[in-house]
Write an enzyme that holds these catalytic residues in place. Structure first.
Site: not given
Length: 149
Positions: A78-80
Site C-alpha cells: 500500500q504505497f499510498t
C-alpha cells in the site's frame, strides 16, 4: 515503513476478478514501504505486528497475539500510505519507496512472516487490487516504524 493493521474475521484480495489471497481470523496488514526503509526495520516490524496482543483471551481482554490464537495473516502492499497531502489537492508520493526496492522489502516481510505464522497470504505488488474484509471489533491500528526506534 507504515502499516494499517486490522483485526479481521476474514479478508481477501482479488486481482482481475480472481481471489489471490484469503484468510480467516487474523490480521489484514496494509503495508507501505518508504524510500528510507531497510531489512533491519522490516525484521522489527514483522515481530511487532505478529506480537501485538490484540486478540481476546478467555476473559475477553486483549491479551493474545496472532501467534497465540494461531491466526492468519494477509499482507497487501500500500504505497499510498506515504501520500503527502500538504500542498494542493493531489497527493504526492515522493516519500514512497522505489518500486523495485519496495517490492524486495515487501517480499522479505512476507518471507519473515511465513517463518512465524502458519498461514500467510499476500496481494500482488503494484497490481490494481480489491480488498474485502470483515473487520473484528472494529480493531484497527496504524503503525509507523519511526515510532519503534
Amino acid at each position: 515503513m507504515k502499516a494499517v493493521i486490522q483485526r479481521v474475521k476474514k479478508a481477501s484480495v482479488t486481482v482481475e476478478g480472481n481471489v489471490i489471497g484469503a484468510i480467516q481470523e487474523g490480521l489484514l496488514v496494509l503495508l507501505g514501504i518508504s524510500k528510507e526503509d531497510t531489512k533491519e526495520e522490516v525484521k522489527k516490524f514483522v515481530n511487532k505486528i505478529i506480537g501485538l496482543r490484540i486478540f481476546a483471551d478467555e476473559n475477553g481482554k486483549t491479551n493474545l497475539s496472532l501467534q497465540e490464537i494461531k491466526g492468519e495473516l494477509l499482507v497487501v502492499s500500500q504505497f499510498t500510505l506515504y501520500a503527502d497531502c500538504k500542498k494542493g489537492r493531489r497527493p504526492s508520493f515522493v516519500n514512497a519507496g522505489d518500486p523495485e526496492v519496495a517490492n524486495e522489502l515487501y517480499e522479505f516481510f512476507i518471507a519473515l512472516a511465513k517463518e512465524k505464522v502458519e498461514k500467510v497470504e499476500q496481494g500482488s505488488f503494484g497490481a490494481d487490487m480489491k480488498v474485502e474484509l470483515l473487520n473484528d471489533g472494529p480493531f484497527t491500528i496504524v503503525l509507523d516504524s519511526r515510532d519503534l526506534l
